[in-house]
Design a protein around this motif. Structure first.
Motif, PDB file in Angstrom:
ATOM      1  N   LEU A   1       0.843  -1.196   0.000  1.00 44.85           N
ATOM      2  CA  LEU A   1       0.000   0.000   0.000  1.00 44.85           C
ATOM      3  C   LEU A   1       0.876   1.243   0.000  1.00 44.85           C
ATOM      4  O   LEU A   1       1.979   1.225   0.550  1.00 44.85           O
ATOM      5  CB  LEU A   1      -0.910   0.027   1.235  1.00 44.85           C
ATOM      6  N   ALA A   2       0.385   2.306  -0.594  1.00 38.47           N
ATOM      7  CA  ALA A   2       1.094   3.580  -0.575  1.00 38.47           C
ATOM      8  C   ALA A   2       0.180   4.664  -0.041  1.00 38.47           C
ATOM      9  O   ALA A   2      -0.920   4.882  -0.565  1.00 38.47           O
ATOM     10  CB  ALA A   2       1.575   3.942  -1.984  1.00 38.47           C
ATOM     11  N   ALA A   3       0.627   5.339   1.026  1.00 35.15           N
ATOM     12  CA  ALA A   3      -0.197   6.361   1.674  1.00 35.15           C
ATOM     13  C   ALA A   3      -0.035   7.699   0.955  1.00 35.15           C
ATOM     14  O   ALA A   3       0.659   8.598   1.414  1.00 35.15           O
ATOM     15  CB  ALA A   3       0.174   6.477   3.144  1.00 35.15           C
ATOM     16  N   GLY A   4      -0.692   7.804  -0.172  1.00 35.33           N
ATOM     17  CA  GLY A   4      -0.541   8.980  -1.027  1.00 35.33           C
ATOM     18  C   GLY A   4      -1.389  10.174  -0.622  1.00 35.33           C
ATOM     19  O   GLY A   4      -1.239  11.263  -1.167  1.00 35.33           O
ATOM     20  N   ASP A   5      -2.302   9.967   0.336  1.00 30.19           N
ATOM     21  CA  ASP A   5      -3.049  11.121   0.843  1.00 30.19           C
ATOM     22  C   ASP A   5      -2.239  11.717   1.987  1.00 30.19           C
ATOM     23  O   ASP A   5      -2.493  11.439   3.159  1.00 30.19           O
ATOM     24  CB  ASP A   5      -4.450  10.720   1.312  1.00 30.19           C
ATOM     25  N   THR A   6      -1.264  12.539   1.621  1.00 21.69           N
ATOM     26  CA  THR A   6      -0.352  13.095   2.617  1.00 21.69           C
ATOM     27  C   THR A   6      -0.933  14.331   3.281  1.00 21.69           C
ATOM     28  O   THR A   6      -0.337  14.915   4.172  1.00 21.69           O
ATOM     29  CB  THR A   6       0.982  13.486   1.952  1.00 21.69           C
ATOM     30  N   PHE A   7      -2.095  14.727   2.805  1.00 22.13           N
ATOM     31  CA  PHE A   7      -2.737  15.940   3.282  1.00 22.13           C
ATOM     32  C   PHE A   7      -3.300  15.764   4.688  1.00 22.13           C
ATOM     33  O   PHE A   7      -3.354  16.694   5.473  1.00 22.13           O
ATOM     34  CB  PHE A   7      -3.858  16.304   2.305  1.00 22.13           C
ATOM     35  N   ARG A   8      -3.730  14.548   4.993  1.00 24.12           N
ATOM     36  CA  ARG A   8      -4.346  14.283   6.292  1.00 24.12           C
ATOM     37  C   ARG A   8      -3.557  13.213   7.035  1.00 24.12           C
ATOM     38  O   ARG A   8      -3.383  12.103   6.517  1.00 24.12           O
ATOM     39  CB  ARG A   8      -5.774  13.740   6.110  1.00 24.12           C
ATOM     40  N   ALA A   9      -3.125  13.531   8.239  1.00 24.64           N
ATOM     41  CA  ALA A   9      -2.415  12.539   9.047  1.00 24.64           C
ATOM     42  C   ALA A   9      -3.310  11.325   9.278  1.00 24.64           C
ATOM     43  O   ALA A   9      -2.866  10.179   9.270  1.00 24.64           O
ATOM     44  CB  ALA A   9      -2.000  13.148  10.377  1.00 24.64           C
ATOM     45  N   ALA A  10      -4.609  11.591   9.447  1.00 25.86           N
ATOM     46  CA  ALA A  10      -5.553  10.511   9.730  1.00 25.86           C
ATOM     47  C   ALA A  10      -5.615   9.506   8.584  1.00 25.86           C
ATOM     48  O   ALA A  10      -5.791   8.306   8.803  1.00 25.86           O
ATOM     49  CB  ALA A  10      -6.937  11.088   9.998  1.00 25.86           C
ATOM     50  N   ALA A  11      -5.455  10.014   7.372  1.00 26.79           N
ATOM     51  CA  ALA A  11      -5.517   9.118   6.206  1.00 26.79           C
ATOM     52  C   ALA A  11      -4.344   8.155   6.204  1.00 26.79           C
ATOM     53  O   ALA A  11      -4.492   6.968   5.896  1.00 26.79           O
ATOM     54  CB  ALA A  11      -5.537   9.928   4.913  1.00 26.79           C
ATOM     55  N   ILE A  12      -3.163   8.678   6.585  1.00 27.45           N
ATOM     56  CA  ILE A  12      -1.968   7.826   6.652  1.00 27.45           C
ATOM     57  C   ILE A  12      -2.160   6.772   7.739  1.00 27.45           C
ATOM     58  O   ILE A  12      -1.914   5.587   7.533  1.00 27.45           O
ATOM     59  CB  ILE A  12      -0.702   8.687   6.931  1.00 27.45           C
ATOM     60  N   GLU A  13      -2.683   7.212   8.895  1.00 26.75           N
ATOM     61  CA  GLU A  13      -2.913   6.276  10.007  1.00 26.75           C
ATOM     62  C   GLU A  13      -3.937   5.199   9.656  1.00 26.75           C
ATOM     63  O   GLU A  13      -3.748   4.027   9.978  1.00 26.75           O
ATOM     64  CB  GLU A  13      -3.399   7.035  11.247  1.00 26.75           C
TER      65      GLU A  13
END
Ligand code: GDP
Length: 295
Positions: A127-139
């Motif tokens: 998986l790649a956490a490409g939504d770097t805009f929201r910390a919650a999205a990465i989590e």
């Protein structure tokens, strides 16, 4: 089953309205067709697709000399099935799946589901956490990765999402990953920036993809109706969408949006969501869908 249950609002709204319309007429006339048009448009089938359906039903009714209004529902059902028909996906080649869609549409859930299923099929998933805009999205993505048992490539909040994608693709190639799923940002309030960012991410992915196939999956919330159709057009212009996941069909009586999306955009629908559970995100099979609606 779950599908039928998940579509119950649309069955109770749209489909039973159709049935009572056909029952209420003792012969087929122009007024019946006008009422039919209204029901279809109300169910988010879209004006263009509604006209096409009604014209086709008229023509077939005339050709087949149909007199009984109740027979029209069979023609309608066949026409809808024909519109929804699509080729099946080939998932043998190692794939980079870029998942796009506005926040709240169900992107994370969809990624989790696809990752879980691929793992169950013994595939190597990254998986790649490409939504770097929201910390919650990465989590959230990291939580999914833990649950499913996959690795996740992530940078810090605020990092360049194209850089995340770049790293993830390099990693996927060196590990010979079967499926790399790239999450992306979905903030709506800066739409043009968002589309620019997505274009850039896709460019990087395509440039680096090597032997891997690149596909874009757009996640749409069915409860947003015709807005989902306009959204899809925007995303398609920016990143050329290959498939659609249509979530939250359980939350709308206007399931006709499935038909509008397929017909107006010509993009295959790959997954539909009919509830909050993971099992409720299912492969979209036109035949089962139409059966669940009408039978
Ligand atoms: P994201 O912001 O696009 O990543 O969206 P999420 O995956 O976090 O989903 C947003 C919310 O929608 C969550 O509460 C999900 O449980 C819910 N959701 C997703 N798909 C469906 C569906 O098919 N039906 C219903 N009722 N809820 C869904």
């Amino acid at each position: 089953g779950r599908l039928k249950e998940g579509l119950s609002k649309t069955r109770d709204g749209f489909v039973s309205q159709l049935e009572s319309l056909f029952r209420s007429y003792d012969k087929i006339n122009e007024e019946l067709y006008e009422d039919l048009e209204e029901i279809l448009i109300q169910a988010d089938v879209g004006v263009q697709t509604t006209m096409k359906l009604v014209d086709d039903i008229k023509e077939k009714a005339r050709e087949e000399k149909i007199k009984d209004p109740n027979k029209l529902i069979n023609i309608l059902q066949d026409d809808i099935l024909e519109m929804l028909n699509q080729t099946e996906e080939d998932d043998e080649q190692p794939t980079i799946l870029m998942v796009v869609g506005v926040n709240g549409a169900g992107k994370t859930t969809t990624i989790g589901k696809i990752a879980q299923r691929a793992k169950q099929d013994d595939k190597d998933v990254l998986l790649a956490a490409g939504d770097t805009f929201r910390a919650a999205a990465i989590e959230q993505l990291e939580a999914w990765a833990n649950k499913v048992g996959t690795e996740v490539i992530s940078h810090q909040e605020g990092a360049d999402s194209a850089a995340v994608a770049y790293d993830a693709v390099q990693s996927a190639k060196s590990k010979e990953t079967d499926l790399l799923i790239v999450d992306t940002a979905g903030r709506l309030h800066t739409q043009s920036n968002l589309m620019d960012e997505l274009e850039k991410v896709k460019r990087v992915i395509e440039k680096e993809s090597g032997p891997m196939k690149v596909e874009v999956l757009l996640v749409l919330d069915a409860t947003t109706g015709q807005n989902a159709v306009s959204q899809a057009k925007l995303f398609d212009e920016a990143v050329d969408v290959d498939g659609i996941a249509l979530t939250k069909l359980d939350g709308t009586a206007k399931g006709g949006v499935v038909i509008a999306i397929r017909e107006e955009l010509g993009i295959p629908i790959r997954l539909i969501g009919v509830g909050e559970d993971l099992e409720d995100l299912q492969d979209f099979e036109p035949e089962s869908f139409v059966d669940a609606l009408f039978d």
